[in-house]
Design an enzyme around this catalytic site. Structure first.
Site, PDB file in Angstrom:
ATOM      1  N   LYS A  85       0.813  -1.227   0.000  1.00  0.00           N
ATOM      2  CA  LYS A  85       0.000   0.000   0.000  1.00  0.00           C
ATOM      3  C   LYS A  85       0.847   1.279   0.000  1.00  0.00           C
ATOM      4  O   LYS A  85       0.529   2.237  -0.697  1.00  0.00           O
ATOM      5  CB  LYS A  85      -0.956   0.008   1.194  1.00  0.00           C
ATOM      6  CG  LYS A  85      -2.100  -1.010   1.084  1.00  0.00           C
ATOM      7  CD  LYS A  85      -3.093  -0.795   2.215  1.00  0.00           C
ATOM      8  CE  LYS A  85      -3.805  -2.047   2.646  1.00  0.00           C
ATOM      9  NZ  LYS A  85      -4.922  -2.470   1.799  1.00  0.00           N
TER      10      LYS A  85
ATOM     11  N   GLY B  29      -7.716  -7.633   3.068  1.00  0.00           N
ATOM     12  CA  GLY B  29      -8.845  -8.259   3.761  1.00  0.00           C
ATOM     13  C   GLY B  29      -9.217  -7.551   5.049  1.00  0.00           C
ATOM     14  O   GLY B  29      -9.793  -8.151   5.949  1.00  0.00           O
TER      15      GLY B  29
ATOM     16  N   TYR C 278      -9.208   9.294   8.037  1.00  0.00           N
ATOM     17  CA  TYR C 278     -10.357   8.399   7.992  1.00  0.00           C
ATOM     18  C   TYR C 278     -11.584   9.194   7.581  1.00  0.00           C
ATOM     19  O   TYR C 278     -11.959  10.161   8.239  1.00  0.00           O
ATOM     20  CB  TYR C 278     -10.583   7.746   9.366  1.00  0.00           C
ATOM     21  CG  TYR C 278     -11.766   6.820   9.360  1.00  0.00           C
ATOM     22  CD1 TYR C 278     -11.722   5.608   8.681  1.00  0.00           C
ATOM     23  CD2 TYR C 278     -12.943   7.150  10.025  1.00  0.00           C
ATOM     24  CE1 TYR C 278     -12.819   4.757   8.646  1.00  0.00           C
ATOM     25  CE2 TYR C 278     -14.044   6.303  10.001  1.00  0.00           C
ATOM     26  CZ  TYR C 278     -13.971   5.113   9.304  1.00  0.00           C
ATOM     27  OH  TYR C 278     -15.056   4.284   9.279  1.00  0.00           O
TER      28      TYR C 278
ATOM     29  N   HIS D 295     -15.827  -4.189   6.030  1.00  0.00           N
ATOM     30  CA  HIS D 295     -14.904  -3.741   4.968  1.00  0.00           C
ATOM     31  C   HIS D 295     -14.778  -4.727   3.819  1.00  0.00           C
ATOM     32  O   HIS D 295     -13.873  -4.616   3.004  1.00  0.00           O
ATOM     33  CB  HIS D 295     -13.513  -3.410   5.524  1.00  0.00           C
ATOM     34  CG  HIS D 295     -13.532  -2.294   6.516  1.00  0.00           C
ATOM     35  ND1 HIS D 295     -14.097  -1.083   6.245  1.00  0.00           N
ATOM     36  CD2 HIS D 295     -13.066  -2.214   7.781  1.00  0.00           C
ATOM     37  CE1 HIS D 295     -13.988  -0.305   7.305  1.00  0.00           C
ATOM     38  NE2 HIS D 295     -13.368  -0.965   8.255  1.00  0.00           N
TER      39      HIS D 295
ATOM     40  N   LYS E 278     -16.654  -6.489   0.447  1.00  0.00           N
ATOM     41  CA  LYS E 278     -17.734  -6.159  -0.487  1.00  0.00           C
ATOM     42  C   LYS E 278     -18.789  -7.272  -0.586  1.00  0.00           C
ATOM     43  O   LYS E 278     -18.452  -8.445  -0.567  1.00  0.00           O
ATOM     44  CB  LYS E 278     -17.139  -5.947  -1.886  1.00  0.00           C
ATOM     45  CG  LYS E 278     -16.089  -4.860  -1.930  1.00  0.00           C
ATOM     46  CD  LYS E 278     -15.203  -4.997  -3.163  1.00  0.00           C
ATOM     47  CE  LYS E 278     -14.011  -4.065  -3.077  1.00  0.00           C
ATOM     48  NZ  LYS E 278     -12.975  -4.371  -4.075  1.00  0.00           N
TER      49      LYS E 278
ATOM     50  N   ASN F  54      -5.253  -3.651  -6.577  1.00  0.00           N
ATOM     51  CA  ASN F  54      -5.307  -5.102  -6.471  1.00  0.00           C
ATOM     52  C   ASN F  54      -4.736  -5.645  -7.772  1.00  0.00           C
ATOM     53  O   ASN F  54      -5.347  -5.521  -8.829  1.00  0.00           O
ATOM     54  CB  ASN F  54      -6.731  -5.586  -6.241  1.00  0.00           C
ATOM     55  CG  ASN F  54      -7.171  -5.279  -4.820  1.00  0.00           C
ATOM     56  OD1 ASN F  54      -6.392  -5.449  -3.882  1.00  0.00           O
ATOM     57  ND2 ASN F  54      -8.373  -4.797  -4.650  1.00  0.00           N
TER      58      ASN F  54
ATOM     59  N   ARG G 290      -4.413  -8.181  -9.681  1.00  0.00           N
ATOM     60  CA  ARG G 290      -4.930  -9.510 -10.042  1.00  0.00           C
ATOM     61  C   ARG G 290      -6.334  -9.329 -10.608  1.00  0.00           C
ATOM     62  O   ARG G 290      -6.846  -8.225 -10.635  1.00  0.00           O
ATOM     63  CB  ARG G 290      -5.024 -10.374  -8.787  1.00  0.00           C
ATOM     64  CG  ARG G 290      -5.841  -9.683  -7.712  1.00  0.00           C
ATOM     65  CD  ARG G 290      -6.094 -10.561  -6.520  1.00  0.00           C
ATOM     66  NE  ARG G 290      -6.462  -9.796  -5.340  1.00  0.00           N
ATOM     67  CZ  ARG G 290      -7.664  -9.338  -5.064  1.00  0.00           C
ATOM     68  NH1 ARG G 290      -8.656  -9.563  -5.890  1.00  0.00           N
ATOM     69  NH2 ARG G 290      -7.917  -8.649  -3.970  1.00  0.00           N
TER      70      ARG G 290
END
Ligand code: ADP
Length: 511
Positions: free
Chosen positions: A127, A175, A213, A246, A248, A302, A304
């Protein structure tokens, strides 16, 4: 020609591919590989010998050992690829899909890795590294630190600059793990220590950073494809704000609350970021959009294929696995980017073996009855079949039900019906719950953010009637039992009129 598969001379599709995965994504990849005429190779744990994708494999091997661990065992998977003489390896998502060491080992063995080159996933998979790459490409990132946070004092200083509440994130995270919201300075030190040790335990990397946040925010992401030579294209956005913890549950495109002009700008910047690292294959750039605004901030990549990629396939008519295989073989895209169009509206619901009426508790065991829907504009990517077992070893996604429509309303109506038609028993799934969710007035109006579902579920909990309705629906279970007894069942409520806001409510009241 008898060129060794290890020494490829010209650009071509691989002749064979090992699918290093299980479940619905293994089936998804196998379908395209079969259609393109590749030799399809599989592997499976001792718990998975009955999975449907294996029927599409020309050959497959069992990985011996603990079924919980084998799909993550880099050495075992690589040995299987060699034994089957695979020319390419498709990792799917999860397991080894974003493991740079695995991608590197595959390529070192002379095989094609169907995914980004290891140096690209290193540049984007972490990240902090991804934030840096985004900044360099001129893509706005969430306000926060550029370096890992070292020590509580530095953390406090930074958090004060950003302004509370802040979010601590693990740089190697995924995750939702290693992520903590901090409302006040007094909580910061402990939260930093906890997030870091959680990340160390989960990812073997305790680096954490701090970012702003956003209390009310939407998650919108861009599907990109890169040709590995510096060419990259955006395939449009997906709105993924219906989440629990968090993660989906529903994804749709176009994003209902983002004006097309803002979505296009986001897509252009995401493609620019992908091009800046010469990205190879399919990837997703995730953004946050503070509610009520059209501002957006990059959060992560992501590197992938993602669970929700069929949403984009339904709107563009592309087959993303085909594009992945082409790019891996050096062929470039199958389409002319300037001619690309995203049409109509597409939406996906994740059918997960969990009981929404009991805090999303996993629902395990043998599935006696399974019926998936179909019909105009409906697509199902699913592995669950009657007689198979939902085991505690793996992710509990049984399948995905999608609908496409010329308008959002048509897509939602089709998905509603498709979710009602979905019957799985006695395992409890999210299908009836999600049918209810997409017919909530706020969802129909496109007015939801990442906190919306939790608030809805809380409201349902404090109201017994709504709770029953949102949870394991009695009518669905009764119908599923009939299905398992008789092989078929009529499950639609008598009052179905094509667009009910709450057909189950009506049905339950009638029952
Ligand atoms: P992971 O990789 O662990 O899934 P992400 O960075 O993708 O973590 O974030 C997952 C979800 O967490 C997002 O979709 C969003 O709902 C929430 N989230 C992440 N960053 C923020 C933030 N800065 N403010 C508010 N919510 C956030």
């Amino acid at each position: 020609m008898s060129a060794s598969p290890r020494r490829r001379r010209s650009a071509a599709l691989p002749r064979s591919v090992l699918i290093a995965n299980r479940g619905e994504i293994a089936l998804r990849v196998a379908r395209t590989a079969r259609r393109l005429g590749l030799e399809v190779l599989g592997l499976f744990s001792s718990a998975d010998a009955g999975l449907p994708h294996l029927r599409l494999c020309h050959r497959a091997v069992e990985l011996d050992g603990d079924p919980r661990a084998v799909y993550l065992d880099l050495k075992k998977v690589l040995a299987a690829a060699k034994r089957l003489k695979a020319e390419a390896v498709h990792p799917g998502y999860g397991f080894l899909a974003e493991n740079d060491d695995f991608a590197e080992a595959v390529e070192d063995a002379g095989l094609l890795f169907v995914g980004p080159a290891p140096e690209q996933s290193r540049a984007l998979g972490d990240k902090l590294a991804a934030r840096e790459a985004a900044r360099k490409a001129g893509v706005p990132t969430v306000p926060g630190t550029r370096e890992p946070v070292e020590g509580a004092e530095a953390g406090k200083r930074i958090a004060a600059e950003i302004g509370y509440p802040v979010l601590i994130k693990a740089s190697a995270g995924g995750g939702g793990r290693g992520m903590r919201v901090v409302a006040r300075p007094s909580q910061l030190e402990e939260s930093l220590a906890r997030a870091s040790s959680e990340a160390q335990a989960a990812f073997g990397d305790g680096r954490v950073f701090i970012e702003k946040y956003f209390e009310q925010v939407r998650h919108v992401e861009i599907q990109v494809l890169g040709d590995g030579q510096g060419g990259a294209v955006s395939l449009g956005e997906r709105e993924c704000s219906v989440q629990r913890r968090h993660q989906k549950l529903i994804e749709e495109s176009a994003a209902p609350a983002l004006p097309p002009r803002a979505a296009k700008k986001m897509g252009d910047l995401a493609a620019k970021l992908a091009a800046s690292v010469k990205y190879r294959g399919a990837g997703t750039m995730e953004f946050l959009v503070p509610a009520g605004t059209t501002d957006f901030y990059f959060i992560e990549t992501n590197a992938r294929l993602q669970v929700e990629h069929p949403v984009t396939e339904l709107r563009t008519g592309l087959d993303l696995v085909e594009e992945q295989l082409r790019v891996a073989g050096g062929l470039g895209f199958s389409f002319e980017p300037s001619k690309l169009r995203a049409e109509g509206h597409a939406i996906e619901a994740r059918v997960i073996a969990e009981d929404p009426g009991a805090g999303f508790r996993p629902s395990l065991g043998r599935m006696d009855a399974v019926h998936w829907p179909s019909g105009p504009g409906v697509r199902v990517d699913a592995w669950a079949e009657a007689g198979l077992e939902v085991s505690p070893y793996y992710d509990s996604l049984l399948g995905k039900v999608l609908a496409w429509g010329r308008t959002r309303e048509e897509a939602l109506d089709r998905l509603t019906l498709a979710l009602h038609e979905t019957l799985i028993a006695p395992v409890v799934t999210t299908a009836p719950f999600l049918a209810r969710v997409i017919n909530e007035p706020a969802f129909r109006a496109g007015a939801y953010d990442t906190g919306w579902l939790a608030a809805l579920t809380l409201e349902a909990k404090s109201n017994g009637k709504r709770r029953a309705e949102l949870g394991a629906n009695a009518a669905v279970l009764a119908a599923a039992e009939r299905l398992s007894r008789n092989g078929h069942a009529t499950v639609l409520p008598a009052t179905w009129r094509g667009r009910p806001l709450s057909p189950w409510q009506t049905n339950a009241e009638d029952a």
